[in-house]
Each structure stands twice: as C-alpha cells, then as structure tokens.
Design a protein around this motif. Structure first.
Motif, PDB file in Angstrom:
ATOM      1  N   ALA A 122       0.801  -1.231   0.000  1.00  0.00           N
ATOM      2  CA  ALA A 122       0.000   0.000   0.000  1.00  0.00           C
ATOM      3  C   ALA A 122       0.829   1.274   0.000  1.00  0.00           C
ATOM      4  CB  ALA A 122      -0.986   0.051   1.163  1.00  0.00           C
ATOM      5  N   LYS A 123       2.142   1.125   0.064  1.00  0.00           N
ATOM      6  CA  LYS A 123       2.957   2.340  -0.013  1.00  0.00           C
ATOM      7  C   LYS A 123       3.684   2.311  -1.340  1.00  0.00           C
ATOM      8  CE  LYS A 123       4.779   2.877   4.597  1.00  0.00           C
ATOM      9  NZ  LYS A 123       5.992   3.246   5.282  1.00  0.00           N
ATOM     10  N   PRO A 124       3.789   3.458  -2.017  1.00  0.00           N
ATOM     11  CA  PRO A 124       4.512   3.436  -3.289  1.00  0.00           C
ATOM     12  C   PRO A 124       5.994   3.142  -3.074  1.00  0.00           C
ATOM     13  CG  PRO A 124       3.829   5.677  -2.708  1.00  0.00           C
ATOM     14  CD  PRO A 124       3.260   4.779  -1.677  1.00  0.00           C
ATOM     15  N   LEU A 125       6.609   2.509  -4.077  1.00  0.00           N
ATOM     16  CA  LEU A 125       8.054   2.269  -3.998  1.00  0.00           C
ATOM     17  C   LEU A 125       8.764   3.600  -4.123  1.00  0.00           C
ATOM     18  CD1 LEU A 125       8.573  -0.763  -6.361  1.00  0.00           C
ATOM     19  CD2 LEU A 125       8.534  -0.717  -3.888  1.00  0.00           C
ATOM     20  N   HIS A 126       9.792   3.793  -3.333  1.00  0.00           N
ATOM     21  CA  HIS A 126      10.543   5.042  -3.434  1.00  0.00           C
ATOM     22  C   HIS A 126      12.024   4.757  -3.615  1.00  0.00           C
ATOM     23  CE1 HIS A 126      11.959   4.575   0.668  1.00  0.00           C
ATOM     24  NE2 HIS A 126      10.724   4.237   0.997  1.00  0.00           N
ATOM     25  N   VAL A 127      12.825   5.821  -3.615  1.00  0.00           N
ATOM     26  CA  VAL A 127      14.244   5.650  -3.939  1.00  0.00           C
ATOM     27  C   VAL A 127      14.983   4.710  -2.994  1.00  0.00           C
ATOM     28  CG1 VAL A 127      14.654   7.703  -5.296  1.00  0.00           C
ATOM     29  CG2 VAL A 127      14.730   7.861  -2.835  1.00  0.00           C
ATOM     30  N   GLY A 128      14.546   4.624  -1.751  1.00  0.00           N
ATOM     31  CA  GLY A 128      15.187   3.696  -0.798  1.00  0.00           C
ATOM     32  C   GLY A 128      15.011   2.259  -1.268  1.00  0.00           C
ATOM     33  N   HIS A 129      13.812   1.956  -1.764  1.00  0.00           N
ATOM     34  CA  HIS A 129      13.571   0.608  -2.282  1.00  0.00           C
ATOM     35  C   HIS A 129      14.333   0.392  -3.574  1.00  0.00           C
ATOM     36  CE1 HIS A 129       9.870   1.189   0.258  1.00  0.00           C
ATOM     37  NE2 HIS A 129      10.444   0.140   0.799  1.00  0.00           N
ATOM     38  N   LEU A 130      14.536   1.490  -4.311  1.00  0.00           N
ATOM     39  CA  LEU A 130      15.327   1.394  -5.534  1.00  0.00           C
ATOM     40  C   LEU A 130      16.715   0.859  -5.187  1.00  0.00           C
ATOM     41  CD1 LEU A 130      16.038   2.341  -8.573  1.00  0.00           C
ATOM     42  CD2 LEU A 130      17.038   4.299  -7.447  1.00  0.00           C
ATOM     43  N   ARG A 131      17.337   1.439  -4.185  1.00  0.00           N
ATOM     44  CA  ARG A 131      18.697   1.013  -3.827  1.00  0.00           C
ATOM     45  C   ARG A 131      18.724  -0.443  -3.433  1.00  0.00           C
ATOM     46  NH1 ARG A 131      23.560   4.270  -1.217  1.00  0.00           N
ATOM     47  NH2 ARG A 131      24.625   3.323  -2.973  1.00  0.00           N
ATOM     48  N   SER A 132      17.791  -0.812  -2.568  1.00  0.00           N
ATOM     49  CA  SER A 132      17.777  -2.193  -2.107  1.00  0.00           C
ATOM     50  C   SER A 132      17.627  -3.144  -3.294  1.00  0.00           C
ATOM     51  CB  SER A 132      16.627  -2.390  -1.119  1.00  0.00           C
ATOM     52  OG  SER A 132      16.507  -3.746  -0.808  1.00  0.00           O
ATOM     53  N   ALA A 133      16.697  -2.809  -4.183  1.00  0.00           N
ATOM     54  CA  ALA A 133      16.412  -3.693  -5.315  1.00  0.00           C
ATOM     55  C   ALA A 133      17.618  -3.790  -6.248  1.00  0.00           C
ATOM     56  CB  ALA A 133      15.205  -3.172  -6.084  1.00  0.00           C
ATOM     57  N   VAL A 134      18.212  -2.642  -6.520  1.00  0.00           N
ATOM     58  CA  VAL A 134      19.288  -2.596  -7.503  1.00  0.00           C
ATOM     59  C   VAL A 134      20.560  -3.276  -6.961  1.00  0.00           C
ATOM     60  CG1 VAL A 134      20.827  -0.925  -8.600  1.00  0.00           C
ATOM     61  CG2 VAL A 134      18.377  -0.598  -8.719  1.00  0.00           C
ATOM     62  N   ILE A 135      20.881  -3.001  -5.711  1.00  0.00           N
ATOM     63  CA  ILE A 135      22.078  -3.608  -5.122  1.00  0.00           C
ATOM     64  C   ILE A 135      21.854  -5.110  -4.902  1.00  0.00           C
ATOM     65  CG2 ILE A 135      23.640  -3.614  -3.139  1.00  0.00           C
ATOM     66  CD1 ILE A 135      22.967  -0.630  -2.754  1.00  0.00           C
ATOM     67  N   GLY A 136      20.695  -5.452  -4.359  1.00  0.00           N
ATOM     68  CA  GLY A 136      20.397  -6.863  -4.101  1.00  0.00           C
ATOM     69  C   GLY A 136      20.443  -7.684  -5.377  1.00  0.00           C
ATOM     70  N   GLU A 137      19.859  -7.143  -6.425  1.00  0.00           N
ATOM     71  CA  GLU A 137      19.837  -7.857  -7.702  1.00  0.00           C
ATOM     72  C   GLU A 137      21.270  -8.077  -8.211  1.00  0.00           C
ATOM     73  OE1 GLU A 137      17.093  -9.052  -9.134  1.00  0.00           O
ATOM     74  OE2 GLU A 137      17.911  -9.633 -11.081  1.00  0.00           O
ATOM     75  N   ALA A 138      22.127  -7.066  -8.066  1.00  0.00           N
ATOM     76  CA  ALA A 138      23.509  -7.193  -8.543  1.00  0.00           C
ATOM     77  C   ALA A 138      24.255  -8.252  -7.730  1.00  0.00           C
ATOM     78  CB  ALA A 138      24.226  -5.849  -8.464  1.00  0.00           C
ATOM     79  N   ILE A 139      24.039  -8.261  -6.425  1.00  0.00           N
ATOM     80  CA  ILE A 139      24.724  -9.272  -5.596  1.00  0.00           C
ATOM     81  C   ILE A 139      24.225 -10.667  -5.983  1.00  0.00           C
ATOM     82  CG2 ILE A 139      25.112 -10.096  -3.246  1.00  0.00           C
ATOM     83  CD1 ILE A 139      24.820  -7.224  -2.265  1.00  0.00           C
ATOM     84  N   LYS A 140      22.924 -10.775  -6.205  1.00  0.00           N
ATOM     85  CA  LYS A 140      22.351 -12.075  -6.585  1.00  0.00           C
ATOM     86  C   LYS A 140      22.953 -12.577  -7.900  1.00  0.00           C
ATOM     87  CE  LYS A 140      18.423 -12.374  -8.882  1.00  0.00           C
ATOM     88  NZ  LYS A 140      16.973 -12.251  -9.174  1.00  0.00           N
ATOM     89  N   ARG A 141      22.957 -11.699  -8.900  1.00  0.00           N
ATOM     90  CA  ARG A 141      23.446 -12.126 -10.212  1.00  0.00           C
ATOM     91  C   ARG A 141      24.923 -12.495 -10.161  1.00  0.00           C
ATOM     92  NH1 ARG A 141      20.557  -9.644 -15.045  1.00  0.00           N
ATOM     93  NH2 ARG A 141      18.434  -9.378 -14.334  1.00  0.00           N
TER      94      ARG A 141
END
Ligand code: ARG
Length: 587
Positions: A122-141
C-alpha cells in the motif's frame, strides 16, 4: 585460476625457497604500469622479521623469478619492491583460460538467500527501495555467476501496524462494508480499492494515526485482530496485497529485478505463536512489562542494544518477530550458509537485535547472517531525494525523469514521437543510467541522485559503458559484413601498449568479481567495467582493427575486441544492466 592467484603462487613459492613464510606475500597490480604489470612488497615485510635488508631479500627473489619464462622482466625498485612484467606469451595463455568455467568454483558453492526489495504493501516504492532492489539484484546475479545457489526473497512489508491503520481508516469511512460485519463470511472477489485509492489512503491514514490517539488505539487493535485471524480483515487485507503486488511487480520488472520468492512478513503468521511459546519455555524469551522480549545486550557493547520485542502487551507482534520467524522458516526450507539482507543502513540496530536473537535461540550463528546496509539517495541539497513538491519520489516517476533526460541528451525534437525501437533504446539507457549511478558508488555511502549526470555518454556512467559495448559490437559486425572470419583461437599479438593494457585489464575480471561478491560491493565491478570500456577506447584509438595489412593482426585485434565485448556484456548483466542494439544520436 585467476591471473592474480597464479602470480601469487609464483611469488609465494619463491619466498618459501628462501625460507620466508609465504603468508606475508601479497601481489597487486602495479601502481606504475609504465614500469611493471604486477608488484609485490613482501620483501619489506620479510626484512622486518628476518632483520635483514629488504633490497637484499628482493634481490634473492628476483634471482629465482628470473628463471621463470612467464616473466619478461623482474626488477627491484626503491626500498625493495619487486616489480614484474609478464611475457606476452603468458598473457595470451592466461587469456585462453579466461572463461566462466574458470571463474566459478563448484567446490566452494554456497547456499545463499538474499533478502532485498522489501516494499511495503500500500505504499509506493521510493528511492530507498530502488537502492535495495538494484544492489540486491547485482549481488544475486554476481553470486550466481560465480556458481553459488541463490534464492532471492522480496520479504514484503505486509503485516505490521500500517495494515491495521488502513483497515481502521476504511472501517471509519465505510462502516457498512461487509468486511466489518461480524456475521458475514463471504466477501467480494474484486478489490473495492484500486492501487491509486490505496496510495491516496495510506498517507491520510498515517496522518490520522499520528494525530489522533483514539485512532491509534483502533489501528493497533485492528492490527492485532488481523494477525489473530479476523476473517473480514483478512479478506480486505488480501485485496491490499494483491493490488499492491501487481504494481510492485511492474515496477521491479522495469528495473530488471526479479524474485524467486514473493514471501512477506505475514507468511510467518502460523509459526510465530509456536516460536514464542518455545522460546519462552526455554527461558530465552522473557516477560517484561507485559511484553515478551529476548534480551540481546552484551556486556561489551559500546552502545545500547535494547531487547528484541517479540510480542507487545496487546498481543501485537513486531517487525523483529516476523524477521526472527522468517529465519527459522528459511533454515528449514533451504539450509542457507548465508542470509544477506540488503536493507537501509539505518536499520542496523534492528538487524543486530534480530541476528543476536537468532543466535541466542540456537537457530543459526550470527556470522552467517549479514546486513549489507546502504546509504541514502539524496537530492542536490544533500537531503533525502524528494519530488519538487517535497513529497516522496516514486520509483516510476524517477524512471520517467531519467527517460526525459535521455531523450534530451540524444536530441530528439520535442514533437518527435518515439518509434518502438527508439523507446526501447531510451528505456534501456535510462535504466542503465539510474542503476549504474546507484551501483557505482560504494553502497555504504550516501549519494546524490543526478539524472543529468547519470545519463551522460562520457565519464563513469552506465550509458558510457553501453556506448562502448555497442561500438565494439558494430566493429565485430562490420568484420562479418566484410566476410572476415575470426575465432577465439586466433593468436594474440601485442604490438601496441594499448593492446597489452586491454589484455591485462581483461585478466583482472575473475579477481574483481570475487572481491565484489565477497564484500557485497557492486561498485568494485562497476569500476572494472568502466576501466575495460576505457581500455578498449584507448586500444580503438591507437590500433586500427579492420585495416592492417597483416591478417593475423586483424585476427588478434578482433579476438581482443570480442573478448572485451563479452566481458562488458557479462559484467553489465551481473549488474542487471542491458545493452541496447543501437545507441545512435537522433539524426
Ligand atoms: N519493508 C522494510 C522497509 O521498507 C524492509 C524489509 C527488509 N527485510 C527484512 N527482512 N527486514 O523498511
């Protein structure tokens, strides 16, 4: 094996031969590429221990290494640095061995869970979630590329007070909705609220919660009732989840971010009660002022670590409770060697509490739980990035902002309607700009979100690297058009310093990936891919690829170009960045 490992073995062996403990030996790329390729300062350390002269020790090492045909030159410089230049033949043979199979190691394969993204329903994604998503995805890959088994889990924020707040708010506004009636058990399949309704409702409910103590009570009660299974609330809550997930999926897909598990805090609901009971029985959890807590303070703490609250007085459970129960779940389902949480640094106390509680409960050693924290994304004023109106910047708007900048940089006229291909190119460049802009700064630092800088085609930016890749690809395609065949067995010739420099750069890749993964620091890989793009650009300037008369030189240069392309492609893919087909300016 990586070049650096090979070189380290050679040096270690030489030091052992003169009776020096080889653990002192550290080999690094040279600070002075004009003098050497690699260097070792072990002689200085050894001298301290052997109480002898470092230059003399370095001289003895040189005598041994002089016999190694893989070195074209071994020198002792300054107080006792040992500098080596690699033979061209050795560089070529190392490049032959550079492929993904050599980079990953099956023996050291780990089971890893990465917890990132973590949006709140119910809360829009914001830049903080951007960082988590982008960094997490890079570590995963990167981890997957290195051969580890990785499971990604989004860990939705779907179970705390915010949920109760929304329910209580809706109950006040629509008391006649079936969800609030005690005797109705059958609820509508369709959500009464759209995503937009939810996004609007959330801040209003939050303000209401802040300002009205009576409402706070209602929201808390609604949260506890939801958690304890009130069926009307559950039905309403299910609508929130479904509606939000659809939106979150779209946003993350736009960023090339995907998850294996779409679990959330709520998925621990059935295990929370047994967990609390069991921990209480074992005396690990105790009652404190009506709440159930685990004391996690340590006598050596330099700051206060408060107890982890498992259950509040009113029966409500907390963020830490669901995190602890999630750990149990993950251990049961996946037996991970490591669980990595890519979450805002400001939550470090929370993770300290949870990790200590997990260890104290005997679930897992806390050194297998890692908080890979990150700094904030700031605006030009150095404060957390906001919209112009001062609101929280939504991820979607951020992407739109970057796209507008890309369109400006490319120089499309205002009234130009993008074709599908152009739109795809703009999109890939914009995403690369945002992601590289984020990933290239050390995750622990804050950074300033500067869309105009991030989309530039020069400098350390995503688009610059994409541009380099597209340029190499077009050279390779030109070769094909001219029927020039090349293959990955062609002999490598290093006539020009730029050819050798590019080759040496490419050889650093395995070590870079390993370091970047081990430190959970994607910026290390960003630095590397940037320097490969730069090395290619120097090579391209000083080494004509398709025009030399000597066909073996053409072959060698094409092979080197193709290796550079492949490495940039892999490195970008590990960062979750795609290469567009074209990167033309608008003509
Ligand atoms: N939903 C949380 C937030 O927005 C992040 C969740 C992080 N993961 C976790 N296991 N606590 O702050």
């Amino acid at each position: 094996m990586s070049l650096l490992k090979n070189l380290s073995l050679k040096f270690k062996d030489a030091f052992e031969q003169i009776g020096v403990d080889s653990s002192l030996v550290i080999v690094t790329t040279s600070d002075r590429p004009d003098l050497s390729d690699y260097q070792c300062n072990g002689a200085m350390k050894a001298a301290g221990i052997l109480k002898s002269n470092p230059r003399e020790i370095a001289g003895r090492i040189k005598t041994i290494l002089d016999n190694d045909i893989d070195f074209s030159e071994v020198r002792v410089d300054g107080p006792g640095f040992i500098n080596v230049r690699l033979s061209d033949k050795y560089i070529a043979s190392q490049l032959d061995g550079l492929n993904s199979k050599n980079i990953s190691s099956k023996e050291a394969q780990q089971e890893i869970i990465i917890d990132y993204g973590g949006p709140n329903v119910a809360k829009p994604l914001h830049v903080g979630h951007l960082r988590s998503a982008v960094i997490g995805e890079a570590i995963k890959r990167t981890a997957r590329y290195l051969g580890h088994n990785v499971i990604s889990d989004i860990h939705l924020g779907d179970w705390g007070t915010p949920m109760g707040m929304l329910i209580a708010e809706l109950q006040e506004r629509h008391p006649t909705w079936p969800y609030f009636s005690e005797d109705i058990t059958d609820f509508p399949k369709e959500s009464p609220l759209t995503v937009h309704d939810l996004m609007e409702l959330y801040p209003q409910a939050a303000t209401h919660f802040k300002e009205d103590i009576a409402f706070q009570e209602k929201a808390r009660k609604a949260t506890a009732d939801l958690q304890q299974g009130n069926i009307g609330y559950r039905a309403l809550w299910n609508h929130f989840i479904k509606t939000s997930i659809t939106e979150v999926k779209e946003d993350f897909a736009a960023l090339n971010v995907s998850f294996d598990l779409w679990l959330g805090e709520s998925d621990t609901n059935d295990s929370v009660e047994p967990m609390i009971k069991e921990l209480t029985k074992r005396g690990i959890a105790t009652k404190s002022q009506g709440a159930v807590v685990i004391n996690v303070a340590d006598s050596e703490d330099s700051y206060e670590v408060p107890p982890l609250i498992l259950m509040k007085q009113d029966g409500g459970i907390m963020y830490g409770t669901t995190d602890l129960a999630t750990i149990i779940q993950r251990i049961k389902d996946y037996k991970p060697d490591h669980i990595i949480y890519v979450v805002d640094q400001r939550q470090s106390l929370h993770f300290t509490q949870v990790f200590r509680a997990a260890e104290k409960s005997g679930y897992i050693d806390s050194d297998r739980l890692e908080h890979a924290g990150f700094g904030t994304v700031n605006g030009p004023n150095g404060k957390p990035f906001k919209t112009r109106e001062g609101g929280i910047m939504r991820l979607r708007d951020l992407i739109e902002l970057a796209k507008t900048e890309v369109i400006k940089t490319i120089g499309f006229p205002d009234d130009h309607e993008l074709t599908d291909d152009e739109a795809e190119m703009v999109n890939k460049i914009a995403i690369a700009a945002i992601k590289f802009g984020d990933l290239s700064s050390n995750r622990q630092s804050d950074y300033i979100f500067q869309p105009t800088e991030f989309v530039k085609m020069e400098g350390k930016t995503g688009p610059y690297i994409q541009y380099a890749a597209v340029r190499i690809k077009s050279v390779l395609e030109k070769a094909k058009d001219q029927d020039i065949e090349y293959n990955d067995k062609a002999e490598l010739i290093f006539n020009e310093p730029a050819e050798r420099a590019l080759a040496l750069k490419l050889l650093e890749f395995p070590t870079v990936l390993q370091n970047s993964f081990e430190a959970r620091m994607p910026h290390i890989a960003c630095e590397h891919v940037f320097s490969v793009a730069q090395a290619f650009s120097s090579f391209y300037q000083s080494c004509p690829i398709l025009t030399p008369l000597d066909s073996s030189l053409i072959q060698s240069r094409l092979r080197l170009s193709s290796m550079a392309f492949k490495q940039i492609e892999v490195a970008l893919d590990n960062l979750g960045i795609e290469i567009p087909n074209k990167m033309l300016r608008f003509e």
